[in-house]
Write a protein that holds these residues in place. Structure first.
Motif, PDB file in Angstrom:
ATOM      1  N   HIS A  11      43.960   4.352 -26.131  1.00 53.35           N
ATOM      2  CA  HIS A  11      43.819   3.269 -27.099  1.00 53.35           C
ATOM      3  C   HIS A  11      43.031   3.826 -28.280  1.00 53.35           C
ATOM      4  O   HIS A  11      41.814   4.003 -28.210  1.00 53.35           O
ATOM      5  CB  HIS A  11      43.119   2.077 -26.463  1.00 53.35           C
ATOM      6  CG  HIS A  11      43.852   1.547 -25.260  1.00 53.35           C
ATOM      7  ND1 HIS A  11      44.953   0.723 -25.363  1.00 53.35           N
ATOM      8  CD2 HIS A  11      43.670   1.771 -23.932  1.00 53.35           C
ATOM      9  CE1 HIS A  11      45.407   0.444 -24.156  1.00 53.35           C
ATOM     10  NE2 HIS A  11      44.654   1.062 -23.267  1.00 53.35           N
TER      11      HIS A  11
ATOM     12  N   HIS B 282      60.871   2.955 -28.086  1.00 51.85           N
ATOM     13  CA  HIS B 282      59.928   3.304 -27.014  1.00 51.85           C
ATOM     14  C   HIS B 282      59.362   2.065 -26.326  1.00 51.85           C
ATOM     15  O   HIS B 282      58.822   2.144 -25.224  1.00 51.85           O
ATOM     16  CB  HIS B 282      58.788   4.155 -27.569  1.00 51.85           C
ATOM     17  CG  HIS B 282      57.858   3.402 -28.479  1.00 51.85           C
ATOM     18  ND1 HIS B 282      58.158   3.144 -29.798  1.00 51.85           N
ATOM     19  CD2 HIS B 282      56.640   2.846 -28.247  1.00 51.85           C
ATOM     20  CE1 HIS B 282      57.163   2.474 -30.342  1.00 51.85           C
ATOM     21  NE2 HIS B 282      56.228   2.280 -29.429  1.00 51.85           N
ATOM     22  N   LYS B 283      59.481   0.906 -26.981  1.00 48.96           N
ATOM     23  CA  LYS B 283      58.933  -0.318 -26.390  1.00 48.96           C
ATOM     24  C   LYS B 283      59.787  -0.839 -25.238  1.00 48.96           C
ATOM     25  O   LYS B 283      59.296  -1.567 -24.385  1.00 48.96           O
ATOM     26  CB  LYS B 283      58.812  -1.398 -27.473  1.00 48.96           C
ATOM     27  CG  LYS B 283      57.850  -1.040 -28.598  1.00 48.96           C
ATOM     28  CD  LYS B 283      57.864  -2.087 -29.700  1.00 48.96           C
ATOM     29  CE  LYS B 283      56.936  -1.696 -30.841  1.00 48.96           C
ATOM     30  NZ  LYS B 283      56.996  -2.665 -31.969  1.00 48.96           N
TER      31      LYS B 283
ATOM     32  N   GLY C  27      51.808  10.829 -21.742  1.00 55.67           N
ATOM     33  CA  GLY C  27      52.768  10.179 -22.625  1.00 55.67           C
ATOM     34  C   GLY C  27      54.132  10.818 -22.495  1.00 55.67           C
ATOM     35  O   GLY C  27      54.448  11.442 -21.470  1.00 55.67           O
TER      36      GLY C  27
ATOM     37  N   ASN D 251      47.561   6.877 -33.908  1.00 54.80           N
ATOM     38  CA  ASN D 251      48.445   5.859 -33.336  1.00 54.80           C
ATOM     39  C   ASN D 251      49.896   6.244 -33.586  1.00 54.80           C
ATOM     40  O   ASN D 251      50.754   6.122 -32.711  1.00 54.80           O
ATOM     41  CB  ASN D 251      48.140   4.485 -33.942  1.00 54.80           C
ATOM     42  CG  ASN D 251      46.924   3.838 -33.300  1.00 54.80           C
ATOM     43  OD1 ASN D 251      46.816   3.778 -32.085  1.00 54.80           O
ATOM     44  ND2 ASN D 251      45.991   3.380 -34.124  1.00 54.80           N
TER      45      ASN D 251
ATOM     46  N   SER E 182      49.706   7.532 -29.867  1.00 61.18           N
ATOM     47  CA  SER E 182      49.686   6.507 -28.817  1.00 61.18           C
ATOM     48  C   SER E 182      50.915   5.621 -28.899  1.00 61.18           C
ATOM     49  O   SER E 182      51.258   4.952 -27.930  1.00 61.18           O
ATOM     50  CB  SER E 182      48.420   5.659 -28.933  1.00 61.18           C
ATOM     51  OG  SER E 182      48.358   5.020 -30.199  1.00 61.18           O
ATOM     52  N   HIS E 183      51.560   5.602 -30.055  1.00 59.00           N
ATOM     53  CA  HIS E 183      52.791   4.830 -30.236  1.00 59.00           C
ATOM     54  C   HIS E 183      53.952   5.793 -30.508  1.00 59.00           C
ATOM     55  O   HIS E 183      53.749   6.972 -30.747  1.00 59.00           O
ATOM     56  CB  HIS E 183      52.656   3.857 -31.412  1.00 59.00           C
ATOM     57  CG  HIS E 183      51.516   2.902 -31.299  1.00 59.00           C
ATOM     58  ND1 HIS E 183      50.921   2.310 -32.387  1.00 59.00           N
ATOM     59  CD2 HIS E 183      50.856   2.446 -30.205  1.00 59.00           C
ATOM     60  CE1 HIS E 183      49.944   1.532 -31.979  1.00 59.00           C
ATOM     61  NE2 HIS E 183      49.874   1.594 -30.659  1.00 59.00           N
TER      62      HIS E 183
ATOM     63  N   TYR F 156      40.340   5.761 -22.825  1.00 61.87           N
ATOM     64  CA  TYR F 156      41.295   5.874 -21.722  1.00 61.87           C
ATOM     65  C   TYR F 156      40.614   5.359 -20.463  1.00 61.87           C
ATOM     66  O   TYR F 156      39.407   5.084 -20.457  1.00 61.87           O
ATOM     67  CB  TYR F 156      41.763   7.313 -21.544  1.00 61.87           C
ATOM     68  CG  TYR F 156      40.671   8.301 -21.195  1.00 61.87           C
ATOM     69  CD1 TYR F 156      39.911   8.934 -22.198  1.00 61.87           C
ATOM     70  CD2 TYR F 156      40.371   8.610 -19.876  1.00 61.87           C
ATOM     71  CE1 TYR F 156      38.904   9.816 -21.888  1.00 61.87           C
ATOM     72  CE2 TYR F 156      39.365   9.506 -19.553  1.00 61.87           C
ATOM     73  CZ  TYR F 156      38.628  10.099 -20.564  1.00 61.87           C
ATOM     74  OH  TYR F 156      37.630  10.977 -20.251  1.00 61.87           O
TER      75      TYR F 156
ATOM     76  N   GLY G 266      53.884   8.351 -27.730  1.00 61.83           N
ATOM     77  CA  GLY G 266      53.936   7.151 -26.896  1.00 61.83           C
ATOM     78  C   GLY G 266      52.936   7.187 -25.753  1.00 61.83           C
ATOM     79  O   GLY G 266      53.204   6.685 -24.665  1.00 61.83           O
ATOM     80  N   CYS G 267      51.765   7.766 -26.004  1.00 59.96           N
ATOM     81  CA  CYS G 267      50.759   7.899 -24.947  1.00 59.96           C
ATOM     82  C   CYS G 267      49.950   6.608 -24.867  1.00 59.96           C
ATOM     83  O   CYS G 267      48.860   6.495 -25.438  1.00 59.96           O
ATOM     84  CB  CYS G 267      49.859   9.096 -25.221  1.00 59.96           C
ATOM     85  SG  CYS G 267      48.751   9.471 -23.856  1.00 59.96           S
ATOM     86  N   GLN G 268      50.505   5.646 -24.164  1.00 62.69           N
ATOM     87  CA  GLN G 268      49.885   4.330 -24.109  1.00 62.69           C
ATOM     88  C   GLN G 268      48.627   4.308 -23.250  1.00 62.69           C
ATOM     89  O   GLN G 268      47.901   3.311 -23.237  1.00 62.69           O
ATOM     90  CB  GLN G 268      50.904   3.309 -23.612  1.00 62.69           C
ATOM     91  CG  GLN G 268      52.101   3.179 -24.548  1.00 62.69           C
ATOM     92  CD  GLN G 268      53.128   2.162 -24.079  1.00 62.69           C
ATOM     93  OE1 GLN G 268      52.825   1.288 -23.286  1.00 62.69           O
ATOM     94  NE2 GLN G 268      54.339   2.279 -24.593  1.00 62.69           N
ATOM     95  N   ASP G 269      48.357   5.390 -22.526  1.00 59.53           N
ATOM     96  CA  ASP G 269      47.096   5.487 -21.779  1.00 59.53           C
ATOM     97  C   ASP G 269      45.899   5.613 -22.711  1.00 59.53           C
ATOM     98  O   ASP G 269      44.766   5.407 -22.291  1.00 59.53           O
ATOM     99  CB  ASP G 269      47.119   6.703 -20.846  1.00 59.53           C
ATOM    100  CG  ASP G 269      48.136   6.539 -19.738  1.00 59.53           C
ATOM    101  OD1 ASP G 269      48.511   7.558 -19.122  1.00 59.53           O
ATOM    102  OD2 ASP G 269      48.558   5.396 -19.477  1.00 59.53           O
TER     103      ASP G 269
END
Length: 881
Positions: free
Chosen positions: A472, A780-781, A392, A426, A445-446, A482, A467-470
């Motif tokens: 869920h 971050h989006k 992230g 999250n 994760s966000h 992951y 922001g670790c989008q890897d």
């Protein structure tokens, strides 16, 4: 001499821009009389020309041929013909060292004819053909990206077929090797290996130019902030052979230990080998110290050269050398890369040895090194043996390991049972603060680099990845999936806040270390800095940490961070949901007692150092839960009707809370809150001043003002309250009232606001948000895409936008000081500890920067560096005016 090529005798170390670091230093060593094989440099100008036109011009080709002819005369060898062939190396060399990122070709000039001439001249068939096969292999790898495993497999197969090692090969065997290598080359390259040696050279030069834009070079430049448009030089140099005989070899030597800074030769040597053998790791080299026994005269010569180079460059050098048949040749010197610990030690020791000045010592240390030193980090061998499962944004540096928990409550409970935990969510909210403060690391994760988790973690010095989008994350089921697996509560993971990577299991870390030498250096930095450095902190622990690390005071104490202990949160909720004055009075009485204690604790640590306390600044709805069940439970706790509480919560909810009821607007709508806080601040200052026999001057900051009327009203509220407290105590105490500049309108009317302010403090997080129109919580989006597409040079919430936000700050600071000569001006947003931002702020009428306690040492360093650089530029401009 032309602008496209330079002989080694024509350049010097000051021409790095044109000759690259390697070429400039080869020229410099030549001028110093060191044993450097002859050669010439093709300049970065030629590279940029090639990258634009995609062709080697006739002019450049003719210059290269002329330089080769000169080299033939110098060496008494001939290129591509004759009984004594000239062989050369072709190496890249950019202005900034980029080790291993670009391309090198050795033994160039060999073909089917010259290899036989070399064999005859040296009377060493194996040597000549080993060099030839290496050339074909390197040429195929570098120019045509042919995997070298094809060549190595063919060589091993042939040794097996012959039944004896390459050392025993005869001419027929070697011709077989070369034939098979040529077949591999032709099959993969789509053309024969070039026999014309000038074709070899020109193709090699093109390959080095092209390697400026290979993927690994691009990534390296991004990581090290190296400009994309510099280009690389090409160094063409007579070959010397470390694989020539038993008294030949190759080595890499540092004039001091690059790991810990110890003043002793450090490096490795490999007998009967060429340079790539030691770099590739194909063979295990010996310590450089072993050379003293093997070749004592060479070792003594290297020791003398090391001293000479250090005295000349006034820095630790990274040296490459080759010994050919008992004769030493120097192939490269450059300022050696070193660990942060070594950097501090070497700079300090060189200063103590009187080789460099105070300012030179300061400039030798990179700000990022300080950040690295003051946070634990994973050991390099641990990282090499583990693969990250997710990555992230690296929000707060450091390294930590622990068991996964998914709620703040679980984090608190687990730590009370003696466990180390990683909080994985999250996203975090203020209610998670209890769990965040006890966690070894925080992962979300966000969220972006200025999300709640990121800002709070940095303030606490806690390792954090956001922001670790890897990952869920399902907080209810307590699982994070992951690619390739899943993480469950209790699983052990390691978090690298410097790289943003997450690993399974527990990786070993290096201990945090603040050396005595670093403290001495930072004290010297303070003498050279114009800007003061304060810390962002409100707890005694963090204030003490900031002061220990050299902060000259506190630039931002965020009172909203003091309200999330359970009893205070309940009282704040009672205040927000109060139906009458009695309920408001009761809630405020309790909160004031708590706040007064907070401020006394602060002043007990700060003593008479300056400390700016910002009055309450969160959207009020953040104090209320959003879940229906939690609202119902809250109603029961405070004795209110559940439906009424729910209605009030809905009424307070805001579409855009960052632009809603917060900051100075609270003074307008609920003036009792600010009155209570000012009373608590003043009473605490009086109490500690008496107890400690010191004079405290409270700095009270009104947040988010945007109109003169707001500022005047809020200031009057504060003055009236402070005056009453002082009158009741029958004491005289100076205090200051200022405002946080956080929106563009405040910047525009700064001159008017300054008339009612004792100080300005720029909150760059909100100022950036309101200038760009980017939501900090949602950026971050899209920001990663903006950065990938080069629509922005950097994240403006991390590095100050000097064109937009910076212009507003400059205007407000300049106009504010013009209107109020006594006005103090500080910057206390995320950029207060960021090197590029501080460099810009140092050019403005700013008095101090304020940052997380853990970034204070870095800020002290960069404040000194930026001022030294500014004065140097001013001197240069004056001299050349």
């Amino acid at each position: 001499m032309s602008e496209l090529t330079y002989a080694f005798s024509e350049g010097n170390k000051d021409l790095r821009e044109v000759l690259g670091g390697k070429g400039a230093n080869l020229c410099e060593m030549t001028n110093l009389g060191l044993p450097v094989p002859q050669g010439f440099v093709i300049s970065t100008i030629a590279c940029r020309q090639y990258l634009t036109e995609n062709i080697l011009t006739d002019h450049l080709i003719n210059e290269i041929k002329n330089r080769v002819q000169t080299l033939e005369a110098q060496t008494e060898k001939t290129f591509g013909t004759g009984t004594n062939p000239l062989l050369v190396s072709v190496r890249s060399g950019a202005k900034f060292s980029m080790p291993g990122m670009m391309d090198t070709i050795l033994n160039l000039g060999l073909n089917d004819d010259t290899v036989q001439a070399v064999a005859a001249k040296t009377q060493n068939l194996n040597f000549a053909y080993q060099c030839y096969r290496r050339l074909i292999q390197m040429f195929g790898d570098v120019v045509f990206e042919i995997d070298i495993k094809h060549f190595n497999q063919a060589f091993e197969t042939l040794e097996t077929e012959k039944g004896y090692p390459a050392a025993d090969f005869q001419k027929a065997d070697w011709l077989d090797v070369i034939a098979r290598y040529k077949e591999i080359f032709a099959a993969n390259a789509g053309q024969d290996f070039p026999q014309n040696v000038y074709d070899q050279m020109l193709i090699a030069v093109e390959a080095v130019f092209k390697s400026w834009n290979n993927d690994r070079a691009k990534v390296y430049r991004q990581l090290h902030n190296i400009p994309e448009d510099l280009g690389t030089a090409v160094n063409i140099q007579r070959m010397v052979f470390g694989n020539y005989s038993e008294t030949s070899g190759t080595g890499v030597m540092f004039t001091r230990n690059p790991v810990n800074g110890t003043a002793a030769l450090f490096g490795e040597y490999l007998s009967k080998a060429q340079g790539e053998d030691i770099v590739s790791g194909a063979r295990t080299p010996d310590p450089i110290a072993d050379l003293e026994a093997k070749l004592p005269a060479i070792y003594q010569q290297l020791t003398e050269i090391a001293t000479k180079l250090e005295n000349h460059y006034k820095d630790m050098q990274d040296v490459e050398f080759t010994v050919e048949d008992g004769k030493l040749f120097m192939l490269q010197t450059r300022n050696g890369k070193r660990t942060p610990k070594a950097a501090v030690t070497i700079a300090y020791d060189l200063f103590q040895e009187k080789r460099i000045s105070e300012t030179e010592m300061i400039l030798r240390i990179e700000p990022g090194m300080i950040d690295h030193l003051l946070h634990p980090n994973f050991q390099e061998d641990e990282l090499a043996n583990h693969t990250a499962i997710a990555k992230g944004l690296p929000a707060s540096p450091g390294a930590a390991a622990g068991q996964i928990v998914f709620t703040a409550e679980d984090a608190k409970a687990a730590t009370q049972n003696g466990k180390k935990v990683i909080l994985l969510r999250n996203e975090t909210s203020p209610e998670d603060i209890v769990g965040m403060t006890v966690s070894e690391a925080i992962i979300t994760s966000h969220g972006g680099m200025t999300s709640h988790a990121a800002v709070v973690a940095r303030g606490m010095g806690t390792c954090c990845v956001v922001g670790c989008q890897d990952l869920h994350v399902d907080e209810d089921q307590k699982v994070a999936k992951y690619n390739g697996g899943a993480l469950y509560e209790g699983d052990l993971i390691s978090v690298d806040g410097t790289s943003g990577k997450i690993y399974l299991g527990q990786l070993a870390t290096t201990a945090e270390e603040i050396s005595e030498k670093l403290n001495d250096i930072l004290d010297i930095c303070d003498k050279h800095a114009r800007l003061m450095v304060r810390g962002n902190a409100e707890t005694p622990k963090d204030i003490r940490e900031a002061i220990t690390k050299g902060a000259q005071g506190i630039g931002l104490a965020r009172t909203e961070h003091m309200f999330f202990k359970p009893a205070r949160l309940k009282a704040m909720r009672q205040l927000i949901l109060a139906d009458n004055d009695d309920e408001i009075t009761d809630a405020l009485r309790f909160i004031k007692g708590e706040q007064k204690g907070d401020f006394e604790d602060m002043y007990d640590v700060l003593l008479d150092r300056p400390g700016t306390i910002r009055l309450l600044d969160p959207p009020l709805h953040e104090f209320l839960p959003s879940d229906k069940g939690e609202l119902k439970q809250l109603a029961a706790e405070i004795g209110k009707d559940a439906a009424t509480v729910a209605d009030k919560a809905r009424a307070l909810a805001e579409v855009n809370p960052m632009l809603g009821l917060r900051g100075v607007r609270l003074a307008v709508v609920l003036p009792q809150i600010y009155q209570m806080q000012v009373e608590a601040i003043m009473e605490a200052a009086i109490a500690v001043s008496k107890r400690k026999h010191i004079t405290i001057t409270p700095e009270i900051m009104i947040p988010l003002t945007g109109t003169v009327e707001e500022m005047a009203m809020a200031k009057q509220l504060c003055v009236d309250t402070a005056t009453k407290v002082l009158a009741d105590a029958n004491i005289s105490l100076n205090y200051e009232i200022g405002t946080m500049i956080e929106n563009p309108r405040a910047c525009i009317i700064a001159d008017a606001l300054a008339k009612d302010a004792d100080f300005f403090s720029f909150g760059t997080n909100d100022l950036t948000q309101l200038t760009y129109g980017y939501s900090r919580d949602d950026a971050h989006k899209f920001l990663p895409t903006y950065l990938d597409k080069h629509l922005l040079p950097h994240d403006p919430f991390q590095v100050l936008d000097t064109q937009g936000v910076g212009t507003l700050i400059k205007m407000a600071a300049t106009n504010g000081k013009a209107a109020n000569k006594q006005l103090k001006v500080g910057v206390c947003g995320e950029v207060g500890g960021e090197p590029r931002s501080i460099r810009f702020l140092n050019t403005l009428p700013i008095d101090y920067v304020s940052c997380s306690p853990y970034r204070v040492p870095q800020a002290r360093l960069i404040c000194a560096i930026s001022e030294i650089e500014r004065q140097s530029q001013d001197t240069y401009a004056h001299t050349n005016a």
